[in-house]
Design a protein around this motif. Structure first.
Motif, mmCIF file in Angstrom:
data_model
loop_
_atom_site.group_PDB
_atom_site.id
_atom_site.type_symbol
_atom_site.label_atom_id
_atom_site.label_comp_id
_atom_site.label_asym_id
_atom_site.label_seq_id
_atom_site.Cartn_x
_atom_site.Cartn_y
_atom_site.Cartn_z
ATOM 1 N N ILE A 11 0.840 -1.206 0.000
ATOM 2 C CA ILE A 11 0.000 0.000 0.000
ATOM 3 C C ILE A 11 0.872 1.253 0.000
ATOM 4 O O ILE A 11 0.634 2.196 -0.771
ATOM 5 C CB ILE A 11 -0.934 0.002 1.220
ATOM 6 C CG1 ILE A 11 -2.022 -1.072 1.048
ATOM 7 C CG2 ILE A 11 -1.564 1.376 1.422
ATOM 8 C CD1 ILE A 11 -2.943 -1.211 2.236
ATOM 9 N N VAL A 12 1.900 1.275 0.830
ATOM 10 C CA VAL A 12 2.788 2.435 0.899
ATOM 11 C C VAL A 12 3.472 2.657 -0.446
ATOM 12 O O VAL A 12 3.550 3.789 -0.947
ATOM 13 C CB VAL A 12 3.833 2.260 2.018
ATOM 14 C CG1 VAL A 12 4.887 3.376 1.951
ATOM 15 C CG2 VAL A 12 3.157 2.260 3.385
ATOM 16 N N LYS B 253 3.285 5.930 -2.972
ATOM 17 C CA LYS B 253 4.490 6.647 -3.400
ATOM 18 C C LYS B 253 4.518 6.759 -4.921
ATOM 19 O O LYS B 253 4.797 7.822 -5.483
ATOM 20 C CB LYS B 253 5.737 5.907 -2.914
ATOM 21 C CG LYS B 253 6.007 6.034 -1.427
ATOM 22 C CD LYS B 253 7.268 5.253 -1.085
ATOM 23 C CE LYS B 253 7.583 5.327 0.398
ATOM 24 N NZ LYS B 253 8.796 4.551 0.747
ATOM 25 N N LYS B 254 4.226 5.656 -5.585
ATOM 26 C CA LYS B 254 4.252 5.641 -7.047
ATOM 27 C C LYS B 254 3.126 6.480 -7.622
ATOM 28 O O LYS B 254 3.304 7.220 -8.595
ATOM 29 C CB LYS B 254 4.138 4.198 -7.549
ATOM 30 C CG LYS B 254 4.209 4.069 -9.061
ATOM 31 C CD LYS B 254 4.148 2.614 -9.477
ATOM 32 C CE LYS B 254 4.220 2.482 -10.996
ATOM 33 N NZ LYS B 254 4.146 1.051 -11.418
ATOM 34 N N LYS B 255 1.953 6.384 -7.030
ATOM 35 C CA LYS B 255 0.780 7.101 -7.536
ATOM 36 C C LYS B 255 0.999 8.601 -7.528
ATOM 37 O O LYS B 255 0.594 9.310 -8.449
ATOM 38 C CB LYS B 255 -0.445 6.741 -6.688
ATOM 39 C CG LYS B 255 -1.763 7.372 -7.145
ATOM 40 C CD LYS B 255 -2.878 6.956 -6.218
ATOM 41 C CE LYS B 255 -4.199 7.586 -6.618
ATOM 42 N NZ LYS B 255 -4.748 7.022 -7.850
ATOM 43 N N PHE B 256 1.650 9.090 -6.489
ATOM 44 C CA PHE B 256 1.862 10.524 -6.371
ATOM 45 C C PHE B 256 3.243 10.937 -6.855
ATOM 46 O O PHE B 256 3.677 12.052 -6.634
ATOM 47 C CB PHE B 256 1.589 10.964 -4.937
ATOM 48 C CG PHE B 256 0.159 10.768 -4.546
ATOM 49 C CD1 PHE B 256 -0.819 11.611 -5.031
ATOM 50 C CD2 PHE B 256 -0.215 9.707 -3.734
ATOM 51 C CE1 PHE B 256 -2.153 11.416 -4.709
ATOM 52 C CE2 PHE B 256 -1.543 9.509 -3.405
ATOM 53 C CZ PHE B 256 -2.512 10.365 -3.893
ATOM 54 N N MET B 257 3.954 10.008 -7.500
ATOM 55 C CA MET B 257 5.189 10.289 -8.221
ATOM 56 C C MET B 257 6.263 10.962 -7.377
ATOM 57 O O MET B 257 6.979 11.844 -7.836
ATOM 58 C CB MET B 257 4.900 11.111 -9.480
ATOM 59 C CG MET B 257 4.099 10.352 -10.505
ATOM 60 S SD MET B 257 3.760 11.307 -11.990
ATOM 61 C CE MET B 257 5.406 11.444 -12.677
ATOM 62 N N VAL B 258 6.364 10.544 -6.121
ATOM 63 C CA VAL B 258 7.472 10.971 -5.282
ATOM 64 C C VAL B 258 7.925 9.772 -4.482
ATOM 65 O O VAL B 258 7.149 8.910 -4.131
ATOM 66 C CB VAL B 258 7.065 12.094 -4.298
ATOM 67 C CG1 VAL B 258 6.935 13.422 -4.994
ATOM 68 C CG2 VAL B 258 5.793 11.747 -3.574
#
Length: 287
Positions: free
Chosen positions: A225-226, A230-235
């Motif tokens: 999930i974490v 992180k990937k979804k919000f590109m950071v």
């Protein structure tokens, strides 16, 4: 009471190379994703009502989904979607109601008028809750999530015949838990923000939900999930640096943080999410 526990092996994900099932052959299929909170709502409902043998799971790889899904199954090209009686039904809140009203198994919505009225109010509020929780990631989660989390805290235990929103487990609990699950993990891991702090009812509710097998069987690894967030919000991290700076002859306490502004598509499980982050620089605020 929930249906007898059924432990099932999760089917493999279907990606762009996978052939379609025998579509519209009379089989009831739930097109889903193991990582999508919207789809998880319907999966939990299916499990709790004991419909594992009647509704087949068809999990899709959302990052590399098969073209036939959009072309032949669901033009919206998102999950969840239910293939039933020769038609396709989408939208998670509509689907959990459809499963409860159409299929056998324990009822997940009370007959009591007061409970139904309150339940309708809570289901309508889910959009506000979900949007606020996601949007908080571009601002100050500590402050911005407080109103919606307090709303849940105040709504819990309104009825004294059980630990859930409407007394016994209902569609309301199922509608909220996938998102509460994710944000409890992500905000704590990335920002050390405990959404249950000073919210004992919410904490107890999460504990009770975790005891329900139909829900527990749909959960994924918290680490996954974490990484998804992180990937979804590109950071690589949601950067928030808090530190104390004593300045001035009187030593006033100041609170500095690195401001982040983002613009992103909260598309649930639509497939393509675009996020751009821009660093605005250091901003000083009084504590």
């Amino acid at each position: 009471m929930a249906s007898p526990i059924v432990v099932e092996e999760r089917p493999a994900l279907l990606d762009a190379t996978a052939d379609p099932p025998a579509l519209f052959d009379g089989t009831t299929r739930l097109y889903t994703s193991y990582v999508c909170p919207f789809a998880q709502r319907v999966w939990i409902t299916r499990n709790f009502k004991g419909l594992q043998e009647k509704i087949k799971l068809v999990p899709l790889d959302l990052g590399n989904r098969p073209a036939w899904y959009k072309e032949k199954v669901y033009p919206e090209n998102k999950v969840p979607a239910l293939e039933h009686n020769g038609k396709i039904i989408g939208e998670s809140l509509d689907l959990i109601k459809y499963l409860d009203n159409t299929f056998e198994g324990p009822s997940l919505y009370p007959e009591d008028h007061a409970k139904r009225e309150f339940g309708d109010e809570l289901l309508k509020y889910t959009d506000t809750f979900v949007k606020t929780m996601y949007m908080s990631l571009k601002g100050d989660p500590f402050r911005e999530t407080a109103p919606v989390l307090d709303y849940l805290e105040n709504a819990l235990y309104k009825f004294d015949d059980g630990p859930f929103f409407l007394g016994q487990l209902s569609l309301v609990d199922i509608a909220y838990i996938p998102f509460v699950e994710r944000f409890q993990i992500v905000l704590n891991e990335l920002l050390k923000c405990d959404i249950t702090a000073e919210r004992p009812k919410l904490s107890s509710w999460i504990e009770q939900m975790n005891k329900i097998d139909g829900y527990a069987q749909t959960k994924i690894d918290p680490k996954e999930i974490v990484e998804i967030f992180k990937k979804k919000f590109m950071v690589s991290h949601i950067i928030r640096i808090y530190f104390i700076d004593f300045i001035g002859s009187r030593g006033e306490l100041h609170h500095l943080f690195l401001g982040i502004r983002s613009s992103f598509s909260i598309s649930g499980c639509l497939g393509v999410n675009v996020c751009w982050f821009s660093v605005l620089g250091m901003k000083t605020e009084l504590v």
